[in-house]
Design a protein around this motif. Sequence first.
Motif, mmCIF file in Angstrom:
data_model
loop_
_atom_site.group_PDB
_atom_site.id
_atom_site.type_symbol
_atom_site.label_atom_id
_atom_site.label_comp_id
_atom_site.label_asym_id
_atom_site.label_seq_id
_atom_site.Cartn_x
_atom_site.Cartn_y
_atom_site.Cartn_z
ATOM 1 N N LEU A 1 1.335 -0.941 0.247
ATOM 2 C CA LEU A 1 -0.137 -0.102 0.085
ATOM 3 C C LEU A 1 1.232 1.249 -0.028
ATOM 4 C CD1 LEU A 1 -2.155 -1.826 0.921
ATOM 5 C CD2 LEU A 1 -2.901 -0.250 2.383
ATOM 6 N N MET A 2 0.705 2.329 -1.466
ATOM 7 C CA MET A 2 1.807 2.582 -1.717
ATOM 8 C C MET A 2 0.555 4.600 -0.845
ATOM 9 S SD MET A 2 3.793 2.195 -4.452
ATOM 10 C CE MET A 2 2.143 2.447 -5.871
ATOM 11 N N GLY A 3 -0.339 4.432 -1.245
ATOM 12 C CA GLY A 3 -1.398 5.132 -0.945
ATOM 13 C C GLY A 3 -2.695 5.085 -0.318
ATOM 14 N N ALA A 4 -3.481 5.708 -1.794
ATOM 15 C CA ALA A 4 -4.613 5.378 -0.933
ATOM 16 C C ALA A 4 -5.062 4.039 -1.468
ATOM 17 C CB ALA A 4 -6.217 6.446 -1.363
ATOM 18 N N ALA B 1 2.944 -1.896 4.009
ATOM 19 C CA ALA B 1 2.136 -0.615 3.786
ATOM 20 C C ALA B 1 3.478 0.192 4.188
ATOM 21 C CB ALA B 1 0.944 0.019 4.924
ATOM 22 N N TRP B 2 3.245 1.390 3.071
ATOM 23 C CA TRP B 2 4.391 2.818 3.236
ATOM 24 C C TRP B 2 3.715 3.728 4.514
ATOM 25 C CZ3 TRP B 2 6.134 4.640 -2.232
ATOM 26 C CH2 TRP B 2 6.653 3.471 -2.766
ATOM 27 N N PRO B 3 4.707 4.548 5.052
ATOM 28 C CA PRO B 3 3.594 5.678 5.936
ATOM 29 C C PRO B 3 3.244 6.088 5.207
ATOM 30 C CG PRO B 3 6.564 4.640 5.915
ATOM 31 C CD PRO B 3 5.288 4.667 5.402
ATOM 32 N N SER C 1 -7.683 4.984 9.254
ATOM 33 C CA SER C 1 -7.152 5.221 7.921
ATOM 34 C C SER C 1 -5.737 5.085 7.904
ATOM 35 C CB SER C 1 -7.164 5.857 7.004
ATOM 36 O OG SER C 1 -8.968 6.371 6.534
ATOM 37 N N LEU C 2 -4.874 5.321 8.661
ATOM 38 C CA LEU C 2 -3.312 5.438 8.973
ATOM 39 C C LEU C 2 -2.425 4.443 8.799
ATOM 40 C CD1 LEU C 2 -3.409 8.835 11.625
ATOM 41 C CD2 LEU C 2 -3.033 8.500 8.757
ATOM 42 N N PRO C 3 -1.696 3.985 8.916
ATOM 43 C CA PRO C 3 -0.631 2.502 7.886
ATOM 44 C C PRO C 3 -0.895 2.177 10.046
ATOM 45 C CG PRO C 3 0.786 4.574 7.475
ATOM 46 C CD PRO C 3 -0.784 4.917 7.763
ATOM 47 N N TYR D 1 -3.197 -5.534 10.149
ATOM 48 C CA TYR D 1 -4.107 -5.590 8.151
ATOM 49 C C TYR D 1 -3.527 -5.847 7.443
ATOM 50 C CZ TYR D 1 -8.802 -5.405 11.038
ATOM 51 O OH TYR D 1 -9.686 -5.322 11.513
ATOM 52 N N ASP D 2 -1.784 -5.822 7.905
ATOM 53 C CA ASP D 2 -0.450 -5.764 7.327
ATOM 54 C C ASP D 2 0.614 -6.465 7.302
ATOM 55 O OD1 ASP D 2 1.009 -3.952 8.336
ATOM 56 O OD2 ASP D 2 0.301 -2.348 7.860
ATOM 57 N N ASP D 3 1.665 -6.835 7.730
ATOM 58 C CA ASP D 3 2.694 -7.609 7.909
ATOM 59 C C ASP D 3 3.656 -6.522 8.617
ATOM 60 O OD1 ASP D 3 1.640 -10.033 7.590
ATOM 61 O OD2 ASP D 3 1.735 -9.634 5.713
ATOM 62 N N GLY D 4 3.399 -5.046 8.887
ATOM 63 C CA GLY D 4 4.545 -4.413 8.150
ATOM 64 C C GLY D 4 4.603 -2.854 7.600
ATOM 65 N N VAL D 5 5.103 -1.774 8.692
ATOM 66 C CA VAL D 5 4.964 -0.288 7.787
ATOM 67 C C VAL D 5 6.561 -0.535 7.930
ATOM 68 C CG1 VAL D 5 4.208 1.918 7.589
ATOM 69 C CG2 VAL D 5 2.835 -0.020 8.881
ATOM 70 N N ILE D 6 6.934 -0.023 6.507
ATOM 71 C CA ILE D 6 8.118 0.408 6.456
ATOM 72 C C ILE D 6 8.856 0.766 5.088
ATOM 73 C CG2 ILE D 6 8.328 -2.412 5.725
ATOM 74 C CD1 ILE D 6 8.054 -1.926 2.306
ATOM 75 N N ASP D 7 9.910 1.623 5.691
ATOM 76 C CA ASP D 7 10.802 2.777 4.566
ATOM 77 C C ASP D 7 10.858 2.314 3.407
ATOM 78 O OD1 ASP D 7 12.593 4.570 3.176
ATOM 79 O OD2 ASP D 7 13.470 4.417 4.749
ATOM 80 N N PRO D 8 10.097 3.291 2.165
ATOM 81 C CA PRO D 8 10.255 3.040 1.319
ATOM 82 C C PRO D 8 11.569 2.609 0.192
ATOM 83 C CG PRO D 8 8.646 4.946 1.814
ATOM 84 C CD PRO D 8 9.595 3.836 2.251
#
Length: 532
Positions: free
Chosen positions: A407-410, A431-433, A484-486, A494-501
């Motif tokens: 998930l990069m954006g919306a 997801a990205w931040p 809505s925020l990651p 709901y994801d496996d982690g929020v990662i640095d792009p």
Amino acid sequence: MTVLASALDPASPAYAANRSAMLAKLGALDAEHAAALAGGGPEYVDRHRARGKLLARERVELLLDDDTPFLELSPLAAWGSEYPVGASLVTGIGTVEGVECLITANDPTVRGGASNPWTLRKALRANEIAYANRLPVVSLVESGGADLPSQKEIFIPGGALFRDLTRLSAARIPTVAVVFGNSTAGGAYLPGMSDHTVMIRERSKVFLGGPPLVRMATGEESDDESLGGADMHARTSGLADHHALDEHDAIRQARRIVARLNHRKAHPDPGPAEPPRYDAEELLGIVPGDLRTPFDPREVIARIVDGSDFDEFKPLYGTSLVTGWARLCGYPLGVLANAQGVLFSAESQKAAQFIQLANQRDIPLLFLHNTTGYMVGRAYEQGGIVKHGAMMINAVSNSRVPHLSVLMGASYGAGHYGMCGRAYDPRFLFAWPSAKSAVMGPQQLAGVLSIVARASAAATGQPYDEEGDAALRAVVERQIEAESLPVFLSGRLYDDGVIDPRDTRTVLGMCLSAIHTAPVEGARGGFGVFRM
């Protein structure tokens, strides 16, 4: 030539603004990750060290091969809940004696490593990943069992943990348990149901009921060692397969167990891969701070795939969805990426055909999200957007090649489903931040509620409260924005982690390597009825 050309201008004001917004989000994310790394806090960390014990992540680091990465999963689990961030458990994928493994480690500095409802969900997700990708499981155990005040949310579903271990073993996926301290009550079944168990002299304790419970239940007086110590289990009960002298020896023995598993990948590693032609650092400036502003996902693709080489499929048709073929870290990959946000009928049909092709060729799929959902309106409904959107969702649902989602954006509405959101079982989802996900955007959702309220007032002949409406819309927008925020979504797994792009290529490469431990095979027929 199929090498993507980049139009990104790192010297432009728009790029600078995007980069600044992304760095601010990354700074906030680092603070949340720091909370997970802190465990139970300095007092409990110091107490744990005073007992001569290693911390959970130190155990993981010693278990891994030197200079190899560890892909931590769900690090923000339980964020926003009453429980500590991280859910007193570390999970992730790493290499042990050349074998990719799913590793879990209890954090005993957080309430003695006791499991809360989010610990359970995090552990079940780890087992799911291990099973789907045929990864051996190494459990580094030190837990007092269930967090008793929350037992009502743990006891009934918690049995699935032990069910999973037996199913992994039945599927010939090895399981190894290394017991560093307590593994009591239901937790005793974790080493009991693992293929291999290592226990440490005078440290490991495994029993269904400790001395106080035994005394209450039977009147028998006993001590920890005779009831469930490592010596007893190694010499008398036979539960311990390996008897270690200390923590370092236990980890050494666990590594030797993995070395002797004879566990092989279904697909060989592809070997060296050409890096992208563009700098990953530039990924920070691609996604706008305002997600209503479109961006070209080809700029992202060019910075993550091998050689920035991308063969686009149907480039002139359904142009708000980019589809095409590439390689990433040497592995073949089909890519679906939202371009202008909205999915129309043409994009939906294009996606369905592309997914079928990937299944015929046994090629994994990567979904790069930036969608507000499927298009609405009279002309689009009459043009068949419902059946065409359903066609795309059908294809995603019944596809059998592994899916990866970022998930990069919306990622709003049914577009989240069509792009393989969590409910559609992607092997991995990150997801990205900058990402946001909800049933719809905050302004749209608040506006819909306002329209419904106005219609209701008009139907009953009541005057409409404009001030109350404005206040309600503001409250709803704030609520949906927060939800809505990651970090909020990641806290709920709901994801496996929020990662640095900038880490996207590395993360996806590790995931693809793990995926290819299991056979990669597409659907052979088996799609539902496509309404034409």
